[in-house]
Design an enzyme around this catalytic site. Structure first.
Site, short mmCIF file in Angstrom:
data_model
loop_
_atom_site.label_atom_id
_atom_site.label_comp_id
_atom_site.label_asym_id
_atom_site.label_seq_id
_atom_site.Cartn_x
_atom_site.Cartn_y
_atom_site.Cartn_z
N ASP A 103 7.66 11.64 22.85
CA ASP A 103 7.01 11.22 21.61
C ASP A 103 6.31 12.43 20.99
O ASP A 103 5.45 13.04 21.63
CB ASP A 103 6.00 10.13 21.96
CG ASP A 103 5.27 9.58 20.75
OD1 ASP A 103 5.28 10.22 19.68
OD2 ASP A 103 4.68 8.49 20.89
N ASN A 134 8.77 11.25 3.67
CA ASN A 134 9.55 11.03 2.44
C ASN A 134 8.77 11.67 1.30
O ASN A 134 7.62 12.05 1.47
CB ASN A 134 9.80 9.54 2.20
CG ASN A 134 8.51 8.77 2.03
OD1 ASN A 134 7.78 8.97 1.07
ND2 ASN A 134 8.21 7.91 3.00
N GLY A 193 9.39 4.99 11.31
CA GLY A 193 9.87 6.04 12.20
C GLY A 193 8.78 6.99 12.65
O GLY A 193 7.65 6.59 12.94
N VAL A 194 9.12 8.26 12.69
CA VAL A 194 8.20 9.27 13.19
C VAL A 194 7.01 9.42 12.22
O VAL A 194 5.87 9.65 12.64
CB VAL A 194 8.96 10.59 13.45
CG1 VAL A 194 9.28 11.35 12.21
CG2 VAL A 194 8.21 11.48 14.42
N ASP A 195 7.26 9.23 10.95
CA ASP A 195 6.21 9.29 9.93
C ASP A 195 5.13 8.24 10.22
O ASP A 195 3.92 8.54 10.23
CB ASP A 195 6.87 9.02 8.56
CG ASP A 195 6.02 9.40 7.37
OD1 ASP A 195 4.95 10.01 7.56
OD2 ASP A 195 6.43 9.09 6.23
N THR A 245 17.64 11.91 11.16
CA THR A 245 18.59 11.21 12.05
C THR A 245 18.24 9.75 12.32
O THR A 245 18.94 9.07 13.07
CB THR A 245 18.70 11.91 13.42
OG1 THR A 245 17.42 11.87 14.06
CG2 THR A 245 19.17 13.34 13.29
N GLY A 246 17.15 9.26 11.71
CA GLY A 246 16.75 7.86 11.91
C GLY A 246 17.12 7.06 10.67
O GLY A 246 18.30 6.83 10.38
N TYR A 295 17.23 7.90 7.69
CA TYR A 295 18.07 8.62 6.73
C TYR A 295 19.51 8.82 7.20
O TYR A 295 20.33 9.38 6.48
CB TYR A 295 17.43 9.97 6.35
CG TYR A 295 16.27 9.83 5.37
CD1 TYR A 295 15.90 8.59 4.84
CD2 TYR A 295 15.52 10.93 4.97
CE1 TYR A 295 14.84 8.46 3.94
CE2 TYR A 295 14.46 10.82 4.07
CZ TYR A 295 14.12 9.58 3.56
OH TYR A 295 13.08 9.46 2.67
#
Ligand code: AR6
Length: 173
Positions: free
Chosen positions: A9, A23, A31-33, A122-123, A125
């Site tokens: 993580d 974004n 996601g990671v954001d 890669t998620g 998007y």
């Protein structure tokens, strides 16, 4: 520069810079954001709002990068970059490579000794992992920087394996 792969993580990484797959609104997301804003606390969003107001009224363009505080994360800064949405019809790899180059440029400007990257695009998007890994490794390797350590922090075993293959293909520095 040393390149390391970690499966885990990114919000738990102790390193100067944590890169966020944001974004262009810079107002957070999934996601990671989402994970970075949750773990980092409201100070990150406050900085993002200030940046929107001062420099990025129309949003941060795809392929660019900008730094904020890391809030409560075990890092000094978060560098937010906007990956391209994958398109089978259009080659957007240059924009994806730009995310890595620009994030490293910002990290360099900050005087960071290390930067941790997720697998941008890669998620949500939709970028195919093997291709994204090759672009990421290639872009990092081709960037002249004083950042001494680049850490790819991959969430899944699948992502880790793709980056391992890409590192192998790219050969020694
Ligand atoms: N640590 C490391 N990697 C992670 C983590 C984590 N905590 N969480 C997810 N990943 P994504 P994108 C992986 O969707 O494709 C957001 O809503 C994930 O498995 O986070 O660039 C933004 O606001 C995947 O491999 O980013 C944008 O709207 C990789 O991180 C949009 O998603 C990137 O997946 C950006 O989409």
């Amino acid at each position: 520069m040393e390149i390391k792969l970690i499966q885990g993580d990114i919000t738990e990484q102790e390193i100067d810079v944590i890169v966020n797959a944001a974004n262009s609104s810079l107002m957070g997301g999934g996601g990671v954001d989402g994970a970075i804003h949750r773990r980092g606390g409201p100070a990150i969003l406050e900085d993002c709002r200030r940046l929107r107001a001062s420099h990025y009224g129309r949003g941060l363009p795809t392929g660019q990068a900008v730094a904020t505080t890391a809030g409560d994360l075990p890092a000094r800064w978060v560098v937010h970059t906007v990956g391209p949405v994958f398109s089978p019809a259009e080659d957007r790899s240059e924009l994806l490579a730009s995310c890595y180059r620009e994030s490293l440029r910002v990290a360099d400007e900050l005087g960071a000794s290390g930067a941790a990257f997720p697998a941008v695009s890669t998620g949500i998007y939709g970028w195919p992992m093997d291709d994204a890994a090759r672009i990421a490794v290639g872009a990092v390797r081709a960037t002249a920087t004083r950042v001494a350590e680049v850490r790819f922090v991959l969430f899944s075993a699948h992502a880790y394996a793709a980056f391992e293959r890409a590192l192998g293909e790219a050969g020694s520095p």
